[in-house]
Design a protein around this motif. Structure first.
Motif, PDB file in Angstrom:
ATOM      1  N   ALA A 132      12.512  -2.014  -6.725  1.00 21.63           N
ATOM      2  CA  ALA A 132      13.278  -3.257  -6.826  1.00 21.63           C
ATOM      3  C   ALA A 132      14.262  -3.180  -7.989  1.00 21.63           C
ATOM      4  O   ALA A 132      13.861  -3.008  -9.138  1.00 21.63           O
ATOM      5  CB  ALA A 132      12.336  -4.437  -7.009  1.00 21.63           C
ATOM      6  N   VAL A 145       1.166  -1.135  -5.503  1.00 15.64           N
ATOM      7  CA  VAL A 145       2.176  -2.133  -5.866  1.00 15.64           C
ATOM      8  C   VAL A 145       2.119  -2.356  -7.374  1.00 15.64           C
ATOM      9  O   VAL A 145       1.120  -2.866  -7.889  1.00 15.64           O
ATOM     10  CB  VAL A 145       1.953  -3.476  -5.126  1.00 15.64           C
ATOM     11  N   TYR A 205       2.315   4.695   0.202  1.00 13.05           N
ATOM     12  CA  TYR A 205       3.542   3.981  -0.133  1.00 13.05           C
ATOM     13  C   TYR A 205       3.453   3.468  -1.571  1.00 13.05           C
ATOM     14  O   TYR A 205       2.361   3.146  -2.050  1.00 13.05           O
ATOM     15  CB  TYR A 205       3.758   2.769   0.785  1.00 13.05           C
ATOM     16  N   LEU A 228       9.628   2.248  -2.631  1.00 14.08           N
ATOM     17  CA  LEU A 228      10.590   1.145  -2.650  1.00 14.08           C
ATOM     18  C   LEU A 228      10.701   0.641  -4.089  1.00 14.08           C
ATOM     19  O   LEU A 228       9.695   0.254  -4.690  1.00 14.08           O
ATOM     20  CB  LEU A 228      10.133   0.008  -1.734  1.00 14.08           C
ATOM     21  N   VAL A 245       5.409   0.472  -3.986  1.00 14.57           N
ATOM     22  CA  VAL A 245       6.403  -0.587  -4.186  1.00 14.57           C
ATOM     23  C   VAL A 245       6.430  -0.851  -5.684  1.00 14.57           C
ATOM     24  O   VAL A 245       5.426  -1.277  -6.263  1.00 14.57           O
ATOM     25  CB  VAL A 245       6.061  -1.884  -3.430  1.00 14.57           C
ATOM     26  N   HIS A 246       7.571  -0.590  -6.286  1.00 16.74           N
ATOM     27  CA  HIS A 246       7.691  -0.716  -7.743  1.00 16.74           C
ATOM     28  C   HIS A 246       8.430  -2.002  -8.097  1.00 16.74           C
ATOM     29  O   HIS A 246       9.651  -2.082  -8.034  1.00 16.74           O
ATOM     30  CB  HIS A 246       8.418   0.509  -8.298  1.00 16.74           C
ATOM     31  N   LEU A 247       7.630  -3.015  -8.470  1.00 17.54           N
ATOM     32  CA  LEU A 247       8.191  -4.321  -8.829  1.00 17.54           C
ATOM     33  C   LEU A 247       8.126  -4.579 -10.329  1.00 17.54           C
ATOM     34  O   LEU A 247       8.811  -5.470 -10.835  1.00 17.54           O
ATOM     35  CB  LEU A 247       7.416  -5.445  -8.122  1.00 17.54           C
ATOM     36  N   TYR A 307      11.013  -6.555   1.979  1.00 17.22           N
ATOM     37  CA  TYR A 307      10.437  -5.386   1.296  1.00 17.22           C
ATOM     38  C   TYR A 307       9.418  -4.684   2.192  1.00 17.22           C
ATOM     39  O   TYR A 307       9.410  -3.455   2.310  1.00 17.22           O
ATOM     40  CB  TYR A 307       9.745  -5.805  -0.004  1.00 17.22           C
ATOM     41  N   GLU A 308       8.567  -5.475   2.814  1.00 20.22           N
ATOM     42  CA  GLU A 308       7.521  -4.920   3.688  1.00 20.22           C
ATOM     43  C   GLU A 308       8.155  -4.156   4.856  1.00 20.22           C
ATOM     44  O   GLU A 308       7.743  -3.032   5.175  1.00 20.22           O
ATOM     45  CB  GLU A 308       6.664  -6.076   4.202  1.00 20.22           C
ATOM     46  N   LEU A 366       9.919  -0.958   3.675  1.00 23.68           N
ATOM     47  CA  LEU A 366       8.951   0.058   3.263  1.00 23.68           C
ATOM     48  C   LEU A 366       8.585   0.969   4.425  1.00 23.68           C
ATOM     49  O   LEU A 366       8.500   2.185   4.277  1.00 23.68           O
ATOM     50  CB  LEU A 366       7.700  -0.650   2.727  1.00 23.68           C
ATOM     51  N   LEU A 385       4.018 -10.338  -1.594  1.00 26.44           N
ATOM     52  CA  LEU A 385       4.080  -9.051  -0.906  1.00 26.44           C
ATOM     53  C   LEU A 385       2.681  -8.494  -0.650  1.00 26.44           C
ATOM     54  O   LEU A 385       2.397  -7.990   0.445  1.00 26.44           O
ATOM     55  CB  LEU A 385       4.905  -8.052  -1.717  1.00 26.44           C
ATOM     56  N   THR A 408      -1.349   1.542  -0.279  1.00 23.90           N
ATOM     57  CA  THR A 408      -0.068   1.133  -0.855  1.00 23.90           C
ATOM     58  C   THR A 408      -0.258   0.668  -2.287  1.00 23.90           C
ATOM     59  O   THR A 408      -1.039  -0.241  -2.546  1.00 23.90           O
ATOM     60  CB  THR A 408       0.578   0.023  -0.012  1.00 23.90           C
TER      61      THR A 408
END
Length: 303
Positions: free
Chosen positions: A119, A14, A73, A117, A75-77, A219-220, A223, A25, A12
């Motif tokens: 944000a 991030v 995965y 995902l 996750v775009h923060l 978020y988790e 996802l 996260l 994943t």
């Protein structure tokens, strides 16, 4: 060798992992057995196998990282999230173009993750007079941060056919470790230091404050849910004014603060009441329970 031993851990990626939300996260995902690859923007630390430098405003850099990681995965923060940031253009360079670069890097490397995902922010709704804003409300941003997030969402929609993307729209949230230029940490620090007074803006703006631990859990769960090609609010549905927060913090600490309203802190574009409907979130990930805001405040004051 049995197939269970040969099975690779879920990888994943991030972005913005060192930020306020990212830290919580990453801990959650690692606890679930994800092999988390964090990205960071600065030049003051060396890269490692699990921490990579990423300038999301550079298409080449995005492609290089995507090729190297090929994550299950994403996750775009990573974003510029402080509304009072000095350079308006930075909001668009980072929040819009940076997000586009990341998606184009997937396409350029021929890589389709299981889920991306992204944000966004409830600020995209603007000055809405409603105590339960749901995902069908129009986007009417009133500042550059919100406008950049709205533009980013519009751009991301054009990728829904190509990648399994979910846009999360968090309302305000807070917790331990949030920078003190945000309101609740500023209030908490003043009470913790037992300062005689505090300068604030409009005391009657009301916000739907979530706990960062709840946001990270949401978020988790999102996802790894089946949801894709849509947008979901992350909120509790319960707004609090600054006046109520000050009163509660005073009760919890036994300390009285003299409050001075500084006209310089009263932004004309301030959204008066921002409270979301968590109905869709609850239908998608019913196992994620909100943390009552007063518990969050107590947790922050105890730090």
């Amino acid at each position: 060798m049995s197939s269970s031993h040969a099975k690779q851990p879920v990888r994943t990626l991030v972005t913005g992992a060192s930020g306020f939300t990212g830290r919580y996260l990453v801990e959650n995902l690692a606890g679930r057995g994800h092999a988390v690859i964090e990205t960071f923007a600065g030049h003051d630390e060396p890269e490692t196998a699990t921490r990579l430098r990423l300038d999301i405003t550079s298409p080449e850099n995005c492609r290089h990282v995507m090729e190297a990681v090929r994550p299950d995965y994403i996750v775009h923060l990573a974003a510029i999230s402080f509304v009072g940031h000095d350079d308006p253009l930075d909001f668009y360079r980072v929040n819009v173009i940076g997000t586009l670069n990341l998606l184009e890097a997937c396409a350029a490397t021929g890589h389709t993750p299981r889920k991306v995902l992204i944000a966004s922010s409830a600020n995209v709704y603007g000055n809405v007079t409603s105590d339960a804003i749901d995902e069908s409300f129009p986007l009417t941003p009133v500042n550059h941060y919100a406008a950049s997030k709205a533009a980013m969402e519009t751009m991301v929609h054009t990728w829904f056919e190509r990648l399994p993307i979910l846009i999360a729209r968090p309302f305000n949230y807070t917790g331990r470790g949030q920078a003190s230029n945000f309101l609740v940490p500023k209030i908490v620090e003043h009470f913790a230091r037992r300062e005689p007074s505090i300068e604030l803006g409009n005391l009657d703006v009301a916000r739907d404050f979530s706990d960062v631990r709840y946001v990270a859990r949401a978020y988790e769960a999102l996802l790894t849910s089946d949801a894709a090609g849509e947008t979901v609010n992350v909120c509790t549905g319960t707004p609090y004014t600054l006046r109520e927060i000050l009163s509660a913090a005073s009760d919890m600490t036994g300390h009285k603060l003299q409050v001075h309203v500084n006209p310089a802190f009263v932004r004309q574009t301030d959204v008066k009441v921002l409270a979301g409907s968590p109905a869709k979130l609850r239908s998608l990930v019913p196992e994620v329970q909100a943390i009552p805001f007063m518990d969050t405040l107590r947790w922050m004051l105890a730090a």
